[in-house]
Design an enzyme around this catalytic site. Structure first.
Site, short mmCIF file in Angstrom:
data_model
loop_
_atom_site.label_atom_id
_atom_site.label_comp_id
_atom_site.label_asym_id
_atom_site.label_seq_id
_atom_site.Cartn_x
_atom_site.Cartn_y
_atom_site.Cartn_z
N HIS A 97 0.86 -1.19 0.00
CA HIS A 97 0.00 0.00 0.00
C HIS A 97 0.89 1.25 0.00
O HIS A 97 1.95 1.26 0.63
CB HIS A 97 -0.91 -0.02 1.24
CG HIS A 97 -2.00 1.01 1.18
ND1 HIS A 97 -1.74 2.34 1.43
CD2 HIS A 97 -3.31 0.92 0.88
CE1 HIS A 97 -2.88 3.01 1.28
NE2 HIS A 97 -3.84 2.18 0.94
N GLU A 146 -3.98 2.23 -6.95
CA GLU A 146 -4.40 3.28 -6.03
C GLU A 146 -3.55 4.54 -6.22
O GLU A 146 -2.48 4.66 -5.63
CB GLU A 146 -4.23 2.79 -4.58
CG GLU A 146 -5.04 1.57 -4.24
CD GLU A 146 -5.35 1.50 -2.75
OE1 GLU A 146 -6.51 1.30 -2.41
OE2 GLU A 146 -4.43 1.67 -1.94
P1 PGA Z 1 -9.82 5.76 0.81
O1 PGA Z 1 -8.56 4.78 0.93
O2 PGA Z 1 -11.00 4.95 0.36
O3 PGA Z 1 -10.00 6.31 2.20
O4 PGA Z 1 -9.46 6.81 -0.19
C1 PGA Z 1 -8.34 3.78 -0.01
C2 PGA Z 1 -7.08 3.03 0.34
O5 PGA Z 1 -6.08 3.64 0.67
O6 PGA Z 1 -7.05 1.79 0.31
#
Ligand code: PGA
Length: 221
Positions: A97, A146
């Protein structure tokens, strides 16, 4: 019907009481998932055991995952929680992540070790990338795209761009079967992403903290 993954990432949130309260609310909502949808709840390490026992006991249609794993196997690595330990309570783990890369200085080499260990112990990996610059280690079959600017900002990427990225990842890595999108996903926008032909699910963070919001996402996905 295509398979859809919803990976709920609680991040560093919730006490034990809050986690159980969330699960009790989820149970009251009597949710049922169609066969093509897989919901994975990823709480902090301290909550894994309680969350997984509750889900088993109350037969909720939810899988359990960790948000991260140690880059080492068992042994003298103080503070680390390893893949084998996680496998006792869950079937999935997030790896790479952007918050791990950014705040904990995790490099591609560290992440590669984590992927190898998750495979050794049979954990399914959701491997996160932020852009085309991040490479995906061999054998990963679920990737989360992401973009950093969309995480927690309320400004999701455009579904077309996310789809383009998902297509790129699947084209570049033949071993990747599923690409998920994460970044400000809510019940109101989830369908824009899951309707895209190359996107196979979503990774809600903030919106997963309240079961009503999360099940709105599950329903609309
Ligand atoms: P968010 O986070 O939905 O709060 O934008 C997504 C993530 O980081 O997995």
């Amino acid at each position: 019907m295509k398979k859809i993954f919803i990976i709920a990432n609680w991040k560093s949130n919730k006490s034990q009481i809050e986690a159980i309260d969330w699960l009790e609310q989820a149970e009251e909502m009597e949710i049922s998932l169609p066969e093509n949808k897989t919901l994975v709840l990823c709480p902090s390490f301290t909550l894994l055991a309680d969350v997984s026992f509750f889900i088993q006991e109350h037969k909720l249609p939810i899988y359990v995952g960790a948000q991260d794993i140690s880059p080492f196997d068992s042994g003298a690595y103080t503070g680390a929680v390893n893949a084998k330990q996680i496998k006792e309570f869950g079937d999935y783990t997030i790896i790479g992540h952007s918050e791990r890369r950014r705040f904990f200085n995790e490099t591609d080499e560290i992440l590669k070790n984590k992927v190898e260990l998750s495979q050794k112990y049979g954990l399914k990996t959701i491997y996160c990338v932020q852009s085309k610059n991040d490479t995906v280690p061999e054998g990963v079959d679920i990737v989360g795209y992401e973009p950093v600017g969309s995480i927690g900002t309320g400004q999701p990427d455009s579904p077309e761009n996310a789809n383009e990225m998902a297509k790129y990842i699947k084209g570049k890595y033949s071993f990747v079967q599923f690409v998920l999108y994460g970044g400000s996903v809510i019940a109101e926008n989830v369908a824009n992403f899951t309707q895209q032909s190359y996107i196979d699910g979503v990774i809600p963070g903030g919106a997963s903290l309240d079961p009503k919001n999360l099940f709105g996402i599950v329903e609309n996905s």
